[in-house]
Enzyme design. Structure first.
Site, PDB file in Angstrom:
ATOM      1  N   PHE A 154     -16.849  -9.633  -4.518  1.00  0.00           N
ATOM      2  CA  PHE A 154     -18.254  -9.544  -4.078  1.00  0.00           C
ATOM      3  C   PHE A 154     -18.396  -9.538  -2.563  1.00  0.00           C
ATOM      4  O   PHE A 154     -19.504  -9.662  -2.045  1.00  0.00           O
ATOM      5  CB  PHE A 154     -19.070 -10.705  -4.661  1.00  0.00           C
ATOM      6  CG  PHE A 154     -19.268 -10.602  -6.151  1.00  0.00           C
ATOM      7  CD1 PHE A 154     -20.194  -9.719  -6.685  1.00  0.00           C
ATOM      8  CD2 PHE A 154     -18.518 -11.361  -7.025  1.00  0.00           C
ATOM      9  CE1 PHE A 154     -20.379  -9.612  -8.064  1.00  0.00           C
ATOM     10  CE2 PHE A 154     -18.684 -11.275  -8.397  1.00  0.00           C
ATOM     11  CZ  PHE A 154     -19.622 -10.387  -8.924  1.00  0.00           C
ATOM     12  N   CYS A 174     -19.708   1.089  -1.997  1.00  0.00           N
ATOM     13  CA  CYS A 174     -19.996   0.379  -3.240  1.00  0.00           C
ATOM     14  C   CYS A 174     -21.236   0.921  -3.952  1.00  0.00           C
ATOM     15  O   CYS A 174     -21.122   1.512  -5.023  1.00  0.00           O
ATOM     16  CB  CYS A 174     -20.132  -1.114  -2.962  1.00  0.00           C
ATOM     17  SG  CYS A 174     -18.550  -1.845  -2.519  1.00  0.00           S
ATOM     18  N   ASP A 176       0.865  -1.185   0.000  1.00  0.00           N
ATOM     19  CA  ASP A 176       0.000   0.000   0.000  1.00  0.00           C
ATOM     20  C   ASP A 176       0.894   1.225   0.000  1.00  0.00           C
ATOM     21  O   ASP A 176       2.003   1.191   0.548  1.00  0.00           O
ATOM     22  CB  ASP A 176      -0.894   0.006   1.244  1.00  0.00           C
ATOM     23  CG  ASP A 176      -2.138   0.848   1.053  1.00  0.00           C
ATOM     24  OD1 ASP A 176      -3.247   0.273   0.965  1.00  0.00           O
ATOM     25  OD2 ASP A 176      -2.003   2.091   0.988  1.00  0.00           O
TER      26      ASP A 176
END
Ligand code: NAD
Length: 437
Positions: free
Chosen positions: A153, A264, A30
Site C-alpha cells: 500500500f 497504480c 532484478d
C-alpha cells in the site's frame, strides 16, 4: 529471517531496504543488470525521499545485498517477495507474465521450505495460478511451498515512511504456518503498533484493487463536481471542505484537478473492471470513474484552447510533469497526457519538473524542458500548473509574469490563491472555481 525480493522497482527496492532495516537478511534481485550494478554501488535508480540514505545504512550494515543471479537470491530464502511489474495489456487486464516468471524461478531454485509472497498488485485468483506454477515446475517440493498475498500500500513520494509506519499490513494466506512466518517477518512493525489484518488469499488480492479503485472514485467524483461547479458558479474546493468535514466521508482524496495517474490507479482500475467482467459482473461504475478521469485532462485542454483560441504558434508551459509530487515517476502522468493533446493542437509545449524531467523527456521526446520555472515560462502564452510540488508555492509570481508573453495561468491542482493571482495581474483559471479574467 532470510528474505529474497524479486524485482527492485519502486515497491521491491523499498521492500528490500525496509526489510533489511527491520533486521532481516535481504537479497534484492532484478533481471535489469544495470539496475543491480547501480544498487550494488548504493545508487538509487529513481527518486524517492530518504531512499539513498536508507540504502547506505542497510548496505553498510551488511543486511542488504543485491544480486542479478536469481538462484543466489532464492536458494537460502525463508521468504520470497514477488515485486515485479504487472503492467496493463491492451485489453486493460493485468499482464502477469513477470509474476509467472518469478514463480518459476522460485520453483527452480528454492533450497528448502519457502513462503512465496505476492506483493505485486494482482487480480484475485492469481495466487492459485502461482501455486499451480510452483507445483508444475517442482512436483517434488509441493509441501515446501506456501503462497501468501501481502499487497503493498506504499505511496511513491512517502514510500519509506509508508513501509515503516503502515496504516495496516494485509496478509492473506492458506495455512497457519504461512501466517506464522508473516507474523514473524512483520513483528518489528506490529510491535510498534501497526495493524495486521489476516484474511484468505482472495480477499487480500481483491482488497488491494478495491482500495485503489475506491480512491480513484473519490478523485473522479470531485472532478465531476468540478465540471458542475464550473457550469453553476460553485466552488469545488469549498464543496470538498464541506464534504471532508463529515467524518463519514473524510477529507483525503477530495482534490479536483487534472485527475489521477501513476503506475497504480489507472492500470489497477482497468484490471479490476476486467476481472469483474471475467467473473460475470458488470462493474460499470469503474468505467465511469475512468471516463471522468480522462475528461479531467480534456476539460483542462479545452480551457486552454478556449482562452488562447488557436494553439498554432503558441507556447504552453507545464509546471510539474511527474504524476504527483515527490517522485520522478511519469508513468500515466496527466501532465504528459495534457502535453500530448496541446501538441496535437499545434502548441509548443515546454515543461519543468524538480525531479522528473529526464523521465518525461524519454516518454515524450518532443517535449521541450527548461532548467527552472522562469526559463520554462519565458515567452509562454499560458502556464499550466500540473503537479503540486511544494516549490511551486514559493514561486516569484512577478518574475514569472514578466517572463511570459501572456499573463495566463491555468491551475490544474488549485494550488495558487485566486486573490494573490488577481493582485499580481494574472488571468487565472482554476479547476472547479470561478476564473479571474
Ligand atoms: P517497477 O516497474 O518500478 O519495478 C518492477 C521491477 O521488476 C523492474 O525493476 C523489473 O526489471 C523487475 N522485473 C520484472 N520481471 C522480473 C523478473 N522476472 N525477475 C526479476 N525482476 C523482474 O514496478 P513497481 O512500481 O515497483 O510495481 C511493482 C508492483 O507493485 C506492481 O504490481 C504495482 O502495481 C504494485 N504497486 C506499485 C506501487 C507504486 O507506487 N509503484 C504501490 C503499490 C503496489
Amino acid at each position: 529471517m532470510k528474505v529474497a525480493v524479486i524485482g527492485t522497482g519502486h515497491v521491491g527496492l523499498i521492500t528490500s531496504a525496509t526489510m533489511a532495516y527491520l533486521g532481516h537478511d535481504v537479497i534484492g534481485n532484478d533481471l535489469d543488470e544495470e539496475k543491480i550494478v547501480m544498487l550494488q554501488r548504493g545508487q538509487a535508480p529513481f527518486f524517492e525521499p530518504g531512499l539513498t540514505e536508507l540504502l547506505e545504512e542497510t548496505l553498510g550494515s551488511g543486511k542488504l545485498r543485491f544480486s542479478f543471479d536469481s538462484q543466489e537470491a532464492i536458494r537460502d530464502a525463508d521468504v520470497v517477495f514477488i515485486c515485479v511489474g504487472t503492467p496493463p495489456k491492451a485489453s486493460g487486464e493485468a499482464n502477469l507474465i513477470a509474476v509467472e516468471s518469478a514463480a518459476k524461478d522460485v520453483a527452480r531454485y528454492a533450497g528448502g521450505r519457502v513462503v512465496v509472497v505476492e506483493k505485486s498488485t494482482v487480480p484475485a485468483g492469481t495466487s492459485a495460478r502461482v501455486r499451480r506454477t510452483l507445483e508444475r515446475e517442482r512436483p517434488d517440493f509441493i509441501d515446501k511451498f506456501s503462497v501468501v498475498s501481502n499487497p503493498e500500500f506504499l505511496r511513491e513520494g512517502s514510500g519509506i515512511r509508508d513501509s515503516l509506519e503502515p496504516d495496516r499490513i494485509l496478509v492473506g494466506a492458506e495455512s497457519p504456518e504461512a501466517f506464522e512466518v508473516m507474523r514473524e517477518i512483520y513483528a518489528p512493525l506490529v510491535d510498534k503498533g501497526a495493524k495486521l489484518v489476516e484474511t484468505n488469499i482472495e480477499t487480500a488480492e481483491l482488497s488491494k484493487h478495491a482500495c485503489n479503485a475506491f480512491l480513484a472514485m473519490k478523485i473522479s467524483y470531485m472532478n465531476a463536481l468540478a465540471r458542475l461547479c464550473e457550469r453553476s458558479g460553485g466552488d469545488v474546493d469549498s464543496v470538498a471542505e464541506v464534504m471532508g468535514s463529515d467524518e463519514r466521508i473524510g477529507s483525503a482524496f477530495l482534490n479536483a484537478g487534472l485527475g489521477y495517474g501513476g503506475y497504480c490507479f489507472p492500470k489497477d482500475l482497468q484490471a479490476f473492471e476486467r476481472l469483474a467482467s471475467r467473473l460475470g459482473y458488470d462493474f460499470g461504475l469503474l468505467k465511469e470513474v475512468e471516463r471522468i478521469n480522462d475528461e479531467a485532462v480534456d476539460a483542462t485542454a479545452d480551457k486552454i484552447i478556449d482562452v488562447l483560441w488557436n494553439l498554432d504558434g503558441k507556447r504552453v508551459t507545464l509546471l510539474g510533469l511527474s504524476f504527483k509530487p515527490d517522485t520522478d515517476d511519469v508513468r500515466f502522468a496527466p501532465a504528459l497526457a495534457l502535453g500530448r493533446k496541446l501538441q496535437a493542437e499545434g502548441a509548443t509545449v515546454v515543461g519543468y519538473d524538480p525531479q522528473a524531467m529526464a523521465n518525461a523527456k524519454s516518454e515524450m521526446p518532443e517535449l521541450e524542458v527548461a532548467s527552472d520555472p522562469y526559463t520554462a515560462a519565458a515567452g509562454s502564452h499560458c502556464l499550466v500548473l500540473c503537479t503540486e510540488w511544494a516549490e511551486f508555492k514559493t514561486l516569484d509570481l512577478d518574475r514569472l509574469k514578466q517572463a511570459m508573453a501572456y499573463p495566463l495561468v491555468v491551475d490544474g491542482r488549485n494550488m495558487f490563491e485566486p486573490e494573490e493571482m488577481e493582485k499580481r495581474g494574472f488571468s487565472y483559471y482554476p479547476t472547479g472555481r470561478s476564473p479571474i479574467v
